[in-house]
Design an enzyme around this catalytic site. Structure first.
Site, PDB file in Angstrom:
ATOM      1  N   THR A   1       0.862  -1.183   0.000  1.00 17.49           N
ATOM      2  CA  THR A   1       0.000   0.000   0.000  1.00 17.49           C
ATOM      3  C   THR A   1       0.891   1.222   0.000  1.00 17.49           C
ATOM      4  OG1 THR A   1      -0.090  -0.190   2.391  1.00 17.49           O
ATOM      5  CG2 THR A   1      -2.085  -0.798   1.170  1.00 17.49           C
ATOM      6  N   GLN A   2       0.246   2.337  -0.182  1.00 17.19           N
ATOM      7  CA  GLN A   2       0.993   3.576  -0.179  1.00 17.19           C
ATOM      8  C   GLN A   2       0.208   4.606   0.596  1.00 17.19           C
ATOM      9  OE1 GLN A   2       1.889   4.985  -4.083  1.00 17.19           O
ATOM     10  NE2 GLN A   2       2.809   6.879  -3.342  1.00 17.19           N
ATOM     11  N   GLY A   3       0.860   5.229   1.535  1.00 15.42           N
ATOM     12  CA  GLY A   3       0.235   6.320   2.263  1.00 15.42           C
ATOM     13  C   GLY A   3       0.706   7.623   1.667  1.00 15.42           C
TER      14      GLY A   3
ATOM     15  N   ALA B   1       4.629   7.312   3.116  1.00 12.84           N
ATOM     16  CA  ALA B   1       5.428   6.096   3.140  1.00 12.84           C
ATOM     17  C   ALA B   1       4.940   5.090   2.119  1.00 12.84           C
ATOM     18  CB  ALA B   1       5.393   5.477   4.538  1.00 12.84           C
TER      19      ALA B   1
ATOM     20  N   ASP C   1      -4.375   8.299  14.089  1.00  8.66           N
ATOM     21  CA  ASP C   1      -5.076   7.990  12.834  1.00  8.66           C
ATOM     22  C   ASP C   1      -5.861   6.699  13.027  1.00  8.66           C
ATOM     23  OD1 ASP C   1      -5.941   8.035  10.224  1.00  8.66           O
ATOM     24  OD2 ASP C   1      -4.133   7.078   9.437  1.00  8.66           O
TER      25      ASP C   1
END
Lengths: 283, 201
Positions: free
Chosen positions: A34-36, A39, A179
């Site tokens: 995944t990609q935030g 990061a 979060d």
């Protein structure tokens, strides 16, 4: 922010493919999980070939001054690692830190088996076939279906209780997640049967809650921060499905009994609900 | 010829790690003297097995030492001394050697050797250690699973400041405590890898 479980942004500023991973991962040819916002998250192995792990890499931001960029990356990675180690010491269920390099911007974390609470709830909603067809309120419909299946409801409320207790424990040791969404709560299957395995439907409400993604976590004991954590989680529940919203009451009920200061936090939550997550700063 | 096990660390497979264990060692004082004199023939990490808990424990320190050495950020002169240093949570090299290194009267030893050059192989390490260590070689196991078999768990807890109650106790404490020993070690190593990673920051 580094919501590793968030959906990849449709217009991510940089493509994941343009990044060269830092040493020692440069030639490892890893696929992005995944990609935030800050990061990139990969799945790989660490220390032994049979130890699955999560690699979290914060690539340099080209729009920031290089010196500032290094400092911010280092500070944020360190903060995340410190919070995780602190939680682990105190027995809060979080991924272990297996390795890291702040200068190069990577952190390796324990792989957590299971699925997110978000996924579990989505599947539950789907399974009950909660569709507001004949114009009836979905929540009424949910109650109706739920009453038909008491066992399911009991297990679902059990899950909510475990969420409340997990968040309570986290706050109790002096950490706020920052979060807290249903995507950052994992349900880890019980026992040693942690193989991904065939689709489980019956017992996917069982299992312990593991909190993940501490990229925005802070060490704080302010009831305001704790209340905001709960508020964010409440909104995440509401966003999942109208029928899931009332389940949140059970999260709060168990949270309220989980540690000494919890009741005060629930009172504060009422204020936060009125004004939203951001506090007006006057004076 | 000592029984040496060779491990390939994921992502650093070009630098295999050779590990072996000895019991009934008679010449620990001699080995320690070679270290103090920095004899290049004796560039090993000789560790006290009572301080090594699990494979993950020793490997996380090994990988970080190797990584820091290869990226020229090590705090000590060789990757092997770096390993001894990395194991201790504090930033004192002497203290690290006192706690994790061998002493003159050690009778059990774990030896770690990193293959930084291709000449160093499982055989070469086995031959050399077999000839210089006066003791009985013990198999470490294919996945070095036996490294923790002589561990003094209480001593390790003290150095890493792991309360047997898992911090403040209460709910989480019971998870750390009161479980099967393997579970306790799992919980401990989870914190310890973190502590080793965070060292010096």
């Amino acid at each position: 922010m580094a919501s590793e479980s968030a959906d990849p942004l449709p217009h991510a500023p940089e493509s994941q493919y343009t990044h060269t991973l830092p040493l020692p991962f440069t030639n490892s040819d890893l696929a992005v999980l995944t990609q935030g916002a800050e990061a990139l998250v990969y799945r790989t192995t660490f220390l032994t070939p049979h130890t699955p792990c999560v690699l979290k890499y914060r690539p340099p931001k080209p729009y920031r001054h290089p010196i500032l960029d290094k400092r911010l990356t280092k500070a944020r990675l360190l903060a995340e690692a410190r919070v995780l180690v602190k939680c682990r010491r105190e027995g809060v269920k979080v991924p272990a830190v297996l390795g890291g390099d702040w200068e190069m911007g990577w952190l390796v974390l324990e792989w957590i088996e299971g699925r997110t609470v978000r996924k579990v709830l989505d599947e539950w909603v789907h399974r009950l076939g909660l569709r507001a067809r004949d114009g009836r309120d979905v929540v009424d419909l949910a109650d109706e279906v739920v009453q038909r299946d008491e066992g399911e409801m009991r297990r679902l409320l059990g899950l909510m209780g475990r969420v409340g207790r997990a968040v309570g424990r986290l706050h109790e040791v002096g950490v706020c997640h920052g979060d807290l969404t249903t995507s950052n709560l994992m349900v880890r299957p019980p026992g040693d049967l942690q193989e991904p395995g065939p689709e489980r439907t019956e017992d996917d409400l069982e299992g312990e809650i593991v909190l993940i993604d501490f990229g925005l976590a802070t060490q704080t004991i302010h009831e305001e921060d704790r209340a905001v954590d709960l508020y964010v989680l409440e909104r995440a529940f509401a966003a999942t499905h109208p029928a899931a919203e009332h389940l949140f009451q059970e999260v709060l009920r168990v949270y309220g009994e989980s540690f000494k200061g919890a009741k005060v936090v629930l009172k504060r939550l009422a204020d936060v609900r009125l004004r939203g997550r951001k506090r007006t700063m006057i004076g | 010829m000592a029984k040496v096990r060779t491990i390939n660390l994921p992502h650093y497979t070009a630098y295999p790690v050779h590990i072996c264990m000895f019991k009934d060692v008679k010449n620990a004082a001699f080995l320690r003297k070679q270290l103090l004199e920095a004899n290049p023939e004796f560039d090993y990490a000789f560790l006290d097995p009572t301080m090594i808990l699990t494979p993950q424990h020793i490997l996380s320190a090994t990988l970080l030492s190797l990584h820091l050495h290869l990226t020229s950020r090590a705090k000590t002169r060789t990757p092997h001394s770096e390993l001894v240093f990395r194991l201790h949570p504090n930033n004192n090299i002497g203290e690290s050697y006192r706690k994790f290194g061998i002493s003159d009267d050690s009778d059990r030893i774990i030896a770690v050797k990193l293959s930084l050059t291709p000449e160093i192989t499982n055989e070469s390490v086995g031959q050399h250690l077999g000839s210089v260590v006066e003791g009985e070689s013990v198999d470490v196991g294919e996945g070095v699973e036996n490294v923790g078999m002589w561990c003094d768990v209480e001593k390790v807890k003290k150095v890493y400041k792991l309360d047997s109650n898992g911090g403040k106790g209460r709910e989480g404490g019971t998870a750390v405590n009161g479980n099967a020993p393997t579970n306790e070690r799992k919980e401990m190593e989870a914190v310890m890898s973190g502590v080793i990673t965070l060292k010096g920051s």
